[in-house]
Design a protein around this motif. Structure first.
Motif, PDB file in Angstrom:
ATOM      1  N   ARG A 160       0.860  -1.230  -0.260  1.00  0.00           N
ATOM      2  CA  ARG A 160       0.004  -0.039  -0.021  1.00  0.00           C
ATOM      3  C   ARG A 160       0.784   1.310  -0.175  1.00  0.00           C
ATOM      4  O   ARG A 160       0.597   2.119  -0.809  1.00  0.00           O
ATOM      5  CB  ARG A 160      -1.109   0.107   1.179  1.00  0.00           C
ATOM      6  CG  ARG A 160      -2.021  -1.077   1.068  1.00  0.00           C
ATOM      7  CD  ARG A 160      -2.867  -1.033   2.516  1.00  0.00           C
ATOM      8  NE  ARG A 160      -3.413   0.104   2.681  1.00  0.00           N
ATOM      9  CZ  ARG A 160      -4.943   0.311   2.633  1.00  0.00           C
ATOM     10  NH1 ARG A 160      -5.494  -0.561   2.351  1.00  0.00           N
ATOM     11  NH2 ARG A 160      -5.358   1.626   2.941  1.00  0.00           N
ATOM     12  N   GLU A 161       2.036   1.228   0.816  1.00  0.00           N
ATOM     13  CA  GLU A 161       2.937   2.664   0.998  1.00  0.00           C
ATOM     14  C   GLU A 161       3.553   2.496  -0.538  1.00  0.00           C
ATOM     15  O   GLU A 161       3.750   3.859  -1.115  1.00  0.00           O
ATOM     16  CB  GLU A 161       4.025   2.286   1.826  1.00  0.00           C
ATOM     17  CG  GLU A 161       3.289   2.390   3.048  1.00  0.00           C
ATOM     18  CD  GLU A 161       4.526   2.008   4.345  1.00  0.00           C
ATOM     19  OE1 GLU A 161       5.562   1.895   4.028  1.00  0.00           O
ATOM     20  OE2 GLU A 161       3.949   1.592   5.613  1.00  0.00           O
ATOM     21  N   PHE A 162       3.688   1.532  -1.283  1.00  0.00           N
ATOM     22  CA  PHE A 162       4.506   1.685  -2.486  1.00  0.00           C
ATOM     23  C   PHE A 162       3.313   2.275  -3.576  1.00  0.00           C
ATOM     24  O   PHE A 162       4.122   2.948  -4.143  1.00  0.00           O
ATOM     25  CB  PHE A 162       4.915   0.165  -2.907  1.00  0.00           C
ATOM     26  CG  PHE A 162       5.711   0.229  -4.376  1.00  0.00           C
ATOM     27  CD1 PHE A 162       6.836   0.711  -4.637  1.00  0.00           C
ATOM     28  CD2 PHE A 162       4.883  -0.311  -5.426  1.00  0.00           C
ATOM     29  CE1 PHE A 162       7.515   0.739  -5.805  1.00  0.00           C
ATOM     30  CE2 PHE A 162       5.445  -0.338  -6.749  1.00  0.00           C
ATOM     31  CZ  PHE A 162       6.908   0.438  -6.914  1.00  0.00           C
ATOM     32  N   ILE A 163       2.136   1.689  -3.467  1.00  0.00           N
ATOM     33  CA  ILE A 163       1.189   2.253  -4.288  1.00  0.00           C
ATOM     34  C   ILE A 163       1.053   3.871  -4.154  1.00  0.00           C
ATOM     35  O   ILE A 163       0.993   4.600  -5.140  1.00  0.00           O
ATOM     36  CB  ILE A 163      -0.056   1.504  -4.056  1.00  0.00           C
ATOM     37  CG1 ILE A 163       0.022   0.131  -4.702  1.00  0.00           C
ATOM     38  CG2 ILE A 163      -1.163   2.307  -4.743  1.00  0.00           C
ATOM     39  CD1 ILE A 163      -1.007  -0.756  -4.319  1.00  0.00           C
ATOM     40  N   ILE A 164       0.957   4.382  -2.936  1.00  0.00           N
ATOM     41  CA  ILE A 164       0.921   5.451  -2.473  1.00  0.00           C
ATOM     42  C   ILE A 164       2.115   6.420  -2.956  1.00  0.00           C
ATOM     43  O   ILE A 164       1.639   7.511  -3.750  1.00  0.00           O
ATOM     44  CB  ILE A 164       0.618   5.812  -1.087  1.00  0.00           C
ATOM     45  CG1 ILE A 164      -0.729   5.278  -0.580  1.00  0.00           C
ATOM     46  CG2 ILE A 164       0.513   7.462  -0.703  1.00  0.00           C
ATOM     47  CD1 ILE A 164      -1.780   5.364  -1.207  1.00  0.00           C
ATOM     48  N   ALA A 165       3.273   5.950  -2.807  1.00  0.00           N
ATOM     49  CA  ALA A 165       4.425   6.561  -3.331  1.00  0.00           C
ATOM     50  C   ALA A 165       4.473   6.805  -4.774  1.00  0.00           C
ATOM     51  O   ALA A 165       4.806   7.914  -5.289  1.00  0.00           O
ATOM     52  CB  ALA A 165       5.420   5.931  -2.797  1.00  0.00           C
ATOM     53  N   THR A 166       4.087   5.679  -5.372  1.00  0.00           N
ATOM     54  CA  THR A 166       4.055   5.547  -6.927  1.00  0.00           C
ATOM     55  C   THR A 166       3.028   6.533  -7.394  1.00  0.00           C
ATOM     56  O   THR A 166       3.309   7.541  -8.466  1.00  0.00           O
ATOM     57  CB  THR A 166       3.846   4.288  -7.537  1.00  0.00           C
ATOM     58  OG1 THR A 166       4.604   3.249  -6.885  1.00  0.00           O
ATOM     59  CG2 THR A 166       3.821   4.267  -9.029  1.00  0.00           C
TER      60      THR A 166
END
Length: 92
Positions: free
Chosen positions: A29-35
């Motif tokens: 989820r954190e990776f999705i938000i950062a992307t």
């Protein structure tokens, strides 16, 4: 009948499951938000802003880290974090 005889009225109380297990981890989820917060051009994509379809495609074909996610779930995650994929429109 056997359960009622063993447990009494507690046998009549349904024990609901907690639902389907999470398929997307907190780290993903954190990776999705950062992307989603990075402009697509900085990631080598040939467009100026993300759409749900473009972001889903990028996440599923990313060489560094692959995240399989549907568009509706992606929309829900982005909405929870206050991210809108719509362009800011200005009037001159």
């Amino acid at each position: 009948m056997h359960a009622f005889n063993e447990k009494g009225l507690a046998a009549l109380d349904p024990r609901w499951a907690e639902g389907r297990p999470r398929l997307i981890s907190d780290d993903e989820r954190e990776f999705i938000i950062a992307t989603a917060k990075i402009r697509p051009a900085k990631l080598g994509r040939p467009f100026t802003h993300w759409s749900l379809r473009k972001l889903t495609d990028h996440l599923s074909r990313n060489r560094i880290r692959t995240v399989q996610i549907g568009r509706e779930r992606l929309y829900q995650i982005l909405r929870e974090h206050g991210i809108s994929l719509q362009r800011t429109r200005t009037w001159k």
